[in-house]
Motif scaffolding. Structure first.
Motif, mmCIF file in Angstrom:
data_model
loop_
_atom_site.group_PDB
_atom_site.id
_atom_site.type_symbol
_atom_site.label_atom_id
_atom_site.label_comp_id
_atom_site.label_asym_id
_atom_site.label_seq_id
_atom_site.Cartn_x
_atom_site.Cartn_y
_atom_site.Cartn_z
ATOM 1 N N ILE A 133 3.432 -21.287 -7.393
ATOM 2 C CA ILE A 133 3.886 -20.007 -6.638
ATOM 3 C C ILE A 133 4.006 -18.974 -7.268
ATOM 4 N N VAL A 134 3.671 -18.278 -7.782
ATOM 5 C CA VAL A 134 4.263 -16.654 -8.953
ATOM 6 C C VAL A 134 5.482 -15.996 -8.210
ATOM 7 N N THR A 135 5.977 -15.904 -9.352
ATOM 8 C CA THR A 135 7.591 -15.867 -8.267
ATOM 9 C C THR A 135 8.038 -14.091 -9.145
ATOM 10 N N ILE A 145 -8.291 9.983 -3.731
ATOM 11 C CA ILE A 145 -9.324 9.301 -3.347
ATOM 12 C C ILE A 145 -9.659 8.323 -2.699
ATOM 13 N N ARG A 146 -8.200 7.352 -2.689
ATOM 14 C CA ARG A 146 -8.207 5.763 -1.188
ATOM 15 C C ARG A 146 -8.536 6.451 -0.016
ATOM 16 N N ARG A 147 -7.151 7.149 0.912
ATOM 17 C CA ARG A 147 -7.457 7.026 1.458
ATOM 18 C C ARG A 147 -8.310 8.278 1.970
ATOM 19 N N PHE A 165 0.557 -23.248 2.684
ATOM 20 C CA PHE A 165 0.139 -21.869 2.575
ATOM 21 C C PHE A 165 1.743 -20.995 2.347
ATOM 22 N N LEU A 166 1.750 -19.778 1.114
ATOM 23 C CA LEU A 166 1.601 -18.937 0.623
ATOM 24 C C LEU A 166 0.989 -17.481 0.669
ATOM 25 N N LEU A 167 1.520 -16.993 1.657
ATOM 26 C CA LEU A 167 1.747 -15.618 2.798
ATOM 27 C C LEU A 167 2.344 -14.466 1.886
ATOM 28 N N GLY A 168 1.541 -13.639 1.044
ATOM 29 C CA GLY A 168 2.505 -12.656 0.288
ATOM 30 C C GLY A 168 1.901 -10.997 1.588
ATOM 31 N N GLY A 169 1.091 -10.035 1.093
ATOM 32 C CA GLY A 169 1.181 -9.164 2.465
ATOM 33 C C GLY A 169 -0.450 -9.042 3.046
ATOM 34 N N GLY A 170 -1.025 -10.567 2.081
ATOM 35 C CA GLY A 170 -1.667 -10.456 3.813
ATOM 36 C C GLY A 170 -3.186 -9.742 3.808
ATOM 37 N N SER A 171 -3.146 -9.262 2.712
ATOM 38 C CA SER A 171 -4.464 -8.011 2.152
ATOM 39 C C SER A 171 -5.907 -8.141 1.521
ATOM 40 N N ASN A 172 -5.572 -9.905 1.246
ATOM 41 C CA ASN A 172 -6.467 -10.020 0.661
ATOM 42 C C ASN A 172 -6.984 -11.381 1.410
ATOM 43 N N LEU A 173 -6.988 -11.399 2.656
ATOM 44 C CA LEU A 173 -6.949 -12.891 3.363
ATOM 45 C C LEU A 173 -8.147 -12.994 4.982
ATOM 46 N N VAL A 176 -2.641 -12.782 -9.275
ATOM 47 C CA VAL A 176 -3.855 -13.915 -8.885
ATOM 48 C C VAL A 176 -5.363 -13.606 -8.654
ATOM 49 N N GLN A 177 -5.841 -11.930 -7.846
ATOM 50 C CA GLN A 177 -7.305 -12.349 -8.419
ATOM 51 C C GLN A 177 -7.355 -10.996 -9.479
ATOM 52 N N ASN A 178 -6.455 -11.020 -10.300
ATOM 53 C CA ASN A 178 -6.326 -9.924 -11.313
ATOM 54 C C ASN A 178 -6.567 -8.525 -10.561
ATOM 55 N N VAL A 179 -5.893 -7.900 -9.887
ATOM 56 C CA VAL A 179 -6.373 -6.598 -9.162
ATOM 57 C C VAL A 179 -7.253 -5.747 -9.794
ATOM 58 N N GLY A 180 -7.627 -4.652 -9.032
ATOM 59 C CA GLY A 180 -8.740 -4.104 -10.408
ATOM 60 C C GLY A 180 -8.503 -2.468 -9.616
ATOM 61 N N ALA A 181 -9.230 -1.004 -10.298
ATOM 62 C CA ALA A 181 -9.133 -0.512 -9.013
ATOM 63 C C ALA A 181 -9.517 1.061 -10.195
ATOM 64 N N ILE A 191 -2.939 -0.045 -3.778
ATOM 65 C CA ILE A 191 -3.688 -1.311 -2.975
ATOM 66 C C ILE A 191 -2.213 -1.869 -2.509
ATOM 67 N N PRO A 192 -2.721 -2.441 -1.212
ATOM 68 C CA PRO A 192 -1.621 -2.983 -0.492
ATOM 69 C C PRO A 192 -1.522 -4.372 -1.015
ATOM 70 N N GLY A 193 -0.359 -4.659 -0.236
ATOM 71 C CA GLY A 193 0.100 -6.252 -0.889
ATOM 72 C C GLY A 193 1.692 -6.008 -1.713
ATOM 73 N N LEU A 194 1.705 -7.657 -2.376
ATOM 74 C CA LEU A 194 2.657 -7.286 -2.723
ATOM 75 C C LEU A 194 2.711 -8.058 -4.611
ATOM 76 N N ALA A 195 3.454 -7.384 -5.450
ATOM 77 C CA ALA A 195 3.455 -8.149 -7.176
ATOM 78 C C ALA A 195 2.520 -9.018 -7.139
HETATM 79 C C1 LIG Z 1 -7.438 -1.177 2.317
HETATM 80 C C2 LIG Z 1 -7.094 -1.839 0.706
HETATM 81 C C3 LIG Z 1 -7.900 -1.922 -0.409
HETATM 82 C C4 LIG Z 1 -7.404 -3.162 -0.889
HETATM 83 N N1 LIG Z 1 -8.320 -2.536 -2.693
HETATM 84 C C5 LIG Z 1 -7.571 -3.471 -3.860
HETATM 85 C C6 LIG Z 1 -8.621 -2.729 -4.682
HETATM 86 O O1 LIG Z 1 -8.733 -1.889 -4.881
HETATM 87 N N2 LIG Z 1 -8.510 -4.229 -5.830
HETATM 88 C C7 LIG Z 1 -8.415 -5.127 -5.475
HETATM 89 O O2 LIG Z 1 -8.527 -6.015 -6.914
HETATM 90 N N3 LIG Z 1 -7.817 -5.967 -4.974
HETATM 91 C C8 LIG Z 1 -7.520 -4.617 -3.480
HETATM 92 N N4 LIG Z 1 -7.226 -5.177 -2.748
HETATM 93 C C9 LIG Z 1 -6.790 -7.187 -2.023
HETATM 94 C C10 LIG Z 1 -5.581 -6.975 -1.828
HETATM 95 O O3 LIG Z 1 -4.359 -5.533 -1.284
HETATM 96 C C11 LIG Z 1 -5.046 -7.397 -3.271
HETATM 97 O O4 LIG Z 1 -5.853 -8.133 -3.552
HETATM 98 C C12 LIG Z 1 -3.586 -7.636 -3.122
HETATM 99 O O5 LIG Z 1 -2.878 -7.832 -4.645
HETATM 100 C C13 LIG Z 1 -3.299 -9.538 -1.705
HETATM 101 O O6 LIG Z 1 -2.024 -9.330 -2.449
HETATM 102 P P1 LIG Z 1 -1.673 -9.882 -0.916
HETATM 103 O O7 LIG Z 1 -0.032 -9.590 -1.299
HETATM 104 O O8 LIG Z 1 -1.367 -8.415 0.481
HETATM 105 O O9 LIG Z 1 -2.044 -11.724 -0.729
HETATM 106 P P2 LIG Z 1 -2.545 -11.877 0.352
HETATM 107 O O10 LIG Z 1 -3.147 -11.408 0.936
HETATM 108 O O11 LIG Z 1 -1.313 -12.770 1.479
HETATM 109 O O12 LIG Z 1 -2.807 -13.841 -0.246
HETATM 110 C C14 LIG Z 1 -4.042 -13.568 -1.207
HETATM 111 C C15 LIG Z 1 -4.016 -14.887 -1.368
HETATM 112 O O13 LIG Z 1 -3.188 -15.496 -2.472
HETATM 113 C C16 LIG Z 1 -2.209 -16.142 -3.230
HETATM 114 N N5 LIG Z 1 -0.560 -15.189 -2.940
HETATM 115 C C17 LIG Z 1 -0.761 -14.312 -2.638
HETATM 116 N N6 LIG Z 1 0.505 -14.102 -3.798
HETATM 117 C C18 LIG Z 1 0.951 -14.707 -4.239
HETATM 118 C C19 LIG Z 1 1.878 -15.992 -5.009
HETATM 119 N N7 LIG Z 1 3.191 -14.382 -5.314
HETATM 120 N N8 LIG Z 1 2.056 -16.954 -5.983
HETATM 121 C C20 LIG Z 1 0.379 -17.537 -5.609
HETATM 122 N N9 LIG Z 1 -0.044 -17.292 -4.703
HETATM 123 C C21 LIG Z 1 0.047 -15.998 -4.144
HETATM 124 C C22 LIG Z 1 -2.596 -16.541 -1.358
HETATM 125 O O14 LIG Z 1 -1.764 -17.331 -1.291
HETATM 126 C C23 LIG Z 1 -4.121 -16.355 -1.140
HETATM 127 O O15 LIG Z 1 -4.444 -17.137 -1.861
HETATM 128 C C24 LIG Z 1 -7.422 -4.585 -1.229
HETATM 129 C C25 LIG Z 1 -6.918 -4.501 0.205
HETATM 130 C C26 LIG Z 1 -7.087 -3.597 1.243
HETATM 131 C C27 LIG Z 1 -7.171 -4.244 2.991
#
Ligand SMILES: Cc1cc2nc3c(=O)[nH]c(=O)nc-3n(C[C@H](O)[C@H](O)[C@H](O)COP(=O)(O)OP(=O)(O)OC[C@H]3O[C@@H](n4cnc5c(N)ncnc54)[C@H](O)[C@@H]3O)c2cc1C
Length: 341
Positions: free
Chosen positions: A174-176, A216-218, A48-56, A121-126, A112-116
């Motif tokens: 795995i996105v690099t 605003i987020r804070r 399992f690939l772990l990034g910032g663990g913010s969507n887990l 992966v989930q098309n982050v948006g806000a 937004i927490p986590g790694l680039a």
């Molecule tokens: C306080 C807070 C606020 C947030 N606000 C937002 C928001 O406004 N909008 C939003 O969209 N999300 C938000 N999020 C969710 C989260 O931050 C994002 O989804 C973030 O992009 C997840 O990245 P991560 O590195 O933490 O992924 P992880 O949580 O580590 O992983 C999530 C999933 O992505 C996969 N993954 C991670 N990195 C890779 C990679 N390099 N290649 C392939 N797969 C990978 C993992 O295997 C896992 O399945 C928020 C989370 C928190 C805690």
């Protein structure tokens, strides 16, 4: 590669929940990544690939395979409008760097927490932006062939909180690295109501928008702050549901209101704010259920209130919410964070 056994995953997640990984390694080079995958294959282990663990959300029993913690950071390479960022780079520091250089395109995604690497992966948006609007290319490692592959934006099949990486081709790549096309003219996106209100008629620079979004987020507990229990979450726990427009009347009736907040999604569908559904179902800000609850500042964030919650606690609250919303409105809420077991 440095391999560890029985490593607790809770500290690597923003919810601070989860049992141990049977094996854990942090990879900082491409060679280590390949070595880690080779180890898992040779041992017949899932990985399992772990990034910032913010969507887990990690199960209390932990994970029976190898957790590969991505640390592939690197300098951001800027070539005109194109900014290439390594997957292991902190997302917020990339956004800040781009804004400092005067580029717009990702300023509303500040904080937004986590790694680039997790953003496509989930098309982050806000706040009126999502990465699908600015991603030019995604480079990834194909886990079937171990070859490097590159996807143009249109090939990523981006949709609301979705891409091929978390849908049809889940766990295949795995996105690099991610390449963004940002605008050097620095005209920030101010479509979101909170931002319009903040800036009025002013024409802020991208860095000012970056700071405003973080503020605003804070205020909503959506910025990671060490001692703030409201930010001990995985962000929004539920996606905003998309339903046929024809169902809106029935939902209004069930809620006893004249109309339901919604916005168009495609020709015949409407997207509803999941937060509104939770409120209507009695799950308000500050709701508590034992060790877990709902953020006092954001209805959609399920939180580890005390820091001692288990995954089972979160699942109990999630199931109570899903059942109540389904019972009242016939809508099945979908979980946003990835579940790892
Ligand atoms: C306080 C807070 C606020 C947030 N606000 C937002 C928001 O406004 N909008 C939003 O969209 N999300 C938000 N999020 C969710 C989260 O931050 C994002 O989804 C973030 O992009 C997840 O990245 P991560 O590195 O933490 O992924 P992880 O949580 O580590 O992983 C999530 C999933 O992505 C996969 N993954 C991670 N990195 C890779 C990679 N390099 N290649 C392939 N797969 C990978 C993992 O295997 C896992 O399945 C928020 C989370 C928190 C805690």
């Amino acid at each position: 590669m440095h391999l560890e056994r029985n490593v607790s995953l809770a500290p690597y997640t923003t919810l601070r929940i989860g049992g141990p990984a049977r094996f854990y390694t942090r990879v900082t080079t491409y060679a280590e990544l390949i070595e880690a995958l080779g180890f898992a294959r040779a041992e017949g282990l899932p990985s399992f690939l772990l990034g910032g663990g913010s969507n887990l959300l990690v199960a209390d029993e932990g994970y029976p395979g190898l957790v590969i913690h991505l640390g592939l950071a690197g300098d951001t390479v800027v070539d005109g409008e194109l900014h290439e960022v390594a997957a292991g780079t902190e997302w917020d520091s990339f956004v800040r760097g781009a804004c400092e250089l005067g580029y717009s395109g990702v300023e509303c995604l500040a904080g937004i927490p986590g790694l680039a690497g997790g953003t496509p992966v989930q098309n982050v948006g806000a706040y009126g932006q999502e990465v699908a609007q600015t991603i030019a290319r995604v480079t990834a490692l194909d886990l079937e062939t171990l070859a490097t592959v590159s996807f143009a934006n249109s090939e990523c099949r981006f949709a609301y909180r979705q891409s091929l990486f978390n849908s049809t081709h889940r766990n295949r790549y795995i996105v690099t690295a991610v390449r963004f096309r940002l605008s050097p003219e620095g005209r920030p996106n101010l479509t979101y109501a909170d931002l319009k209100q903040h800036f009025g008629d002013a024409r802020p620079a991208p860095l000012e928008v970056y700071e405003a979004v973080r503020g605003i987020r804070r205020s909503k507990g959506m910025l990671l702050v060490e001692d703030d229990p409201d930010s001990r979450s995985a962000g929004s726990f539920f996606k905003n549901p998309v339903i046929p427009v024809g169902q809106l009347e029935g939902i209004a009736k069930a809620a006893g209101v004249a109309s339901v907040p919604n916005w168009p999604s495609g020709v015949e569908n409407a997207k509803l704010p999941a937060a509104w559904l939770l409120d209507q179902a009695g799950f308000h800000k500050g709701f508590a259920l034992g060790e877990v609850g709902i953020s006092s500042r954001h209805t959609l964030a399920l939180i580890n209130r005390t820091g001692r919650a288990t995954c089972v606690d979160i699942l109990r609250l999630r199931d109570a919410i899903v059942a109540e919303v389904q019972g009242r409105f016939g809508i099945r809420l979908e979980q946003e964070p990835v579940y790892l077991a």
